[in-house]
Design a protein around this motif. Structure first.
Motif, mmCIF file in Angstrom:
data_model
loop_
_atom_site.group_PDB
_atom_site.id
_atom_site.type_symbol
_atom_site.label_atom_id
_atom_site.label_comp_id
_atom_site.label_asym_id
_atom_site.label_seq_id
_atom_site.Cartn_x
_atom_site.Cartn_y
_atom_site.Cartn_z
ATOM 1 N N VAL A 31 91.485 4.640 103.192
ATOM 2 C CA VAL A 31 91.549 4.582 101.728
ATOM 3 C C VAL A 31 90.701 5.691 101.111
ATOM 4 N N ARG A 32 89.465 5.794 101.524
ATOM 5 C CA ARG A 32 88.539 6.744 100.895
ATOM 6 C C ARG A 32 88.896 8.201 101.154
ATOM 7 N N ARG A 33 89.583 8.476 102.259
ATOM 8 C CA ARG A 33 89.922 9.864 102.603
ATOM 9 C C ARG A 33 91.307 10.288 102.132
ATOM 10 N N SER A 34 92.028 9.408 101.499
ATOM 11 C CA SER A 34 93.392 9.707 101.070
ATOM 12 C C SER A 34 93.406 10.859 100.062
ATOM 13 N N ARG A 35 94.184 11.896 100.369
ATOM 14 C CA ARG A 35 94.323 13.031 99.441
ATOM 15 C C ARG A 35 94.965 12.606 98.122
ATOM 16 N N ALA A 36 95.704 11.514 98.130
ATOM 17 C CA ALA A 36 96.339 11.029 96.897
ATOM 18 C C ALA A 36 95.310 10.609 95.856
ATOM 19 N N TYR A 37 94.071 10.382 96.304
ATOM 20 C CA TYR A 37 93.025 9.940 95.384
ATOM 21 C C TYR A 37 91.944 10.996 95.185
ATOM 22 N N GLU A 38 92.301 12.242 95.369
ATOM 23 C CA GLU A 38 91.363 13.324 95.086
ATOM 24 C C GLU A 38 91.396 13.650 93.598
ATOM 25 N N GLY A 39 90.408 14.396 93.152
ATOM 26 C CA GLY A 39 90.386 14.850 91.764
ATOM 27 C C GLY A 39 90.254 13.718 90.775
ATOM 28 N N ARG A 40 91.133 13.716 89.795
ATOM 29 C CA ARG A 40 91.012 12.748 88.693
ATOM 30 C C ARG A 40 91.120 11.290 89.137
ATOM 31 N N TYR A 41 91.719 11.037 90.303
ATOM 32 C CA TYR A 41 91.900 9.665 90.781
ATOM 33 C C TYR A 41 90.766 9.185 91.701
ATOM 34 N N SER B 122 101.225 0.387 90.815
ATOM 35 C CA SER B 122 101.203 1.585 91.641
ATOM 36 C C SER B 122 100.219 2.640 91.168
ATOM 37 N N HIS B 123 99.698 3.365 92.121
ATOM 38 C CA HIS B 123 99.007 4.618 91.856
ATOM 39 C C HIS B 123 100.080 5.546 91.275
ATOM 40 N N PRO B 124 99.852 6.196 90.141
ATOM 41 C CA PRO B 124 100.929 6.971 89.507
ATOM 42 C C PRO B 124 101.701 7.916 90.428
ATOM 43 N N PRO B 125 101.047 8.688 91.311
ATOM 44 C CA PRO B 125 101.833 9.569 92.180
ATOM 45 C C PRO B 125 102.699 8.839 93.209
ATOM 46 N N ALA B 126 102.451 7.552 93.451
ATOM 47 C CA ALA B 126 103.231 6.797 94.439
ATOM 48 C C ALA B 126 104.464 6.122 93.843
ATOM 49 N N GLU B 127 104.639 6.189 92.535
ATOM 50 C CA GLU B 127 105.779 5.515 91.898
ATOM 51 C C GLU B 127 107.109 5.941 92.506
ATOM 52 N N GLY B 128 107.302 7.227 92.721
ATOM 53 C CA GLY B 128 108.559 7.715 93.298
ATOM 54 C C GLY B 128 108.832 7.132 94.669
ATOM 55 N N PHE B 129 107.782 7.002 95.484
ATOM 56 C CA PHE B 129 107.958 6.392 96.805
ATOM 57 C C PHE B 129 108.448 4.960 96.666
ATOM 58 N N TYR B 130 107.782 4.169 95.835
ATOM 59 C CA TYR B 130 108.172 2.761 95.701
ATOM 60 C C TYR B 130 109.599 2.633 95.178
#
Length: 155
Positions: free
Chosen positions: A18-28, A116-124
């Motif tokens: 969870v903590r190393r996920s690139r999806a949560y870098e920067g503003r997230y 959802s985490h906003p960038p993951a919406e397309g995946f779901y």
């Protein structure tokens, strides 16, 4: 790859994923700062982990975590779902969703909510969830609106 029930000892590896996920870098980054998937969480919820067996000397190679999810039953919600950055693009997320839907079905659940985490919406959306709304920001940890989706659990 095998999907198995998470065990208390998996907490550290899931927390690192969870903590190393690139999806949560920067503003997230505030979302996962200090986040912990502890043994208490694993015991209390339906947490499943996707692992790859690692070859080693004399069969003692162990396993590598490539993803996991957590299904809350009451109310029915996909609370967490992560695939390691290195394992994305190989269908692991799709397999975790299929597994989660099977678990939901066996628990008698007919719909599973996902905030959802906003960038993951397309995946779901690509794996069958439909958008049902938006969850407003809740500062300071969550400073952005999030899509709310729903899986309909079939027979």
């Amino acid at each position: 790859m095998v999907i198995r029930r998470a065990e208390e000892r998996d907490g550290g590896r899931l927390t690192r994923l969870v903590r190393r996920s690139r999806a949560y870098e920067g503003r997230y980054s505030s979302m996962v700062e200090g986040y912990r998937v502890g043994p208490d969480y694993i015991v209390a919820h339906r947490v499943f982990v996707a692992v790859e067996e690692l070859a080693g000397e004399e069969g003692a190679g162990g396993e590598r975590v490539v993803g996991f999810y957590s299904l809350m039953v009451e109310p029915a919600e996909l609370d967490l779902m992560f695939v390691s950055d290195q394992a994305q693009g190989y269908g692991i997320g799709r397999r975790l969703v299929e597994h989660m839907l099977g678990e939901a079905r066996s628990a008698g659940i007919d719909k599973v909510r996902v905030v959802s985490h906003p960038p993951a919406e397309g995946f779901y959306r690509s794996v069958g969830a439909r958008v049902v709304g938006r969850v407003p920001a809740d500062p300071p940890a969550v400073r952005w609106d999030r899509p709310e989706l729903e899986f309909v659990v079939g027979d």
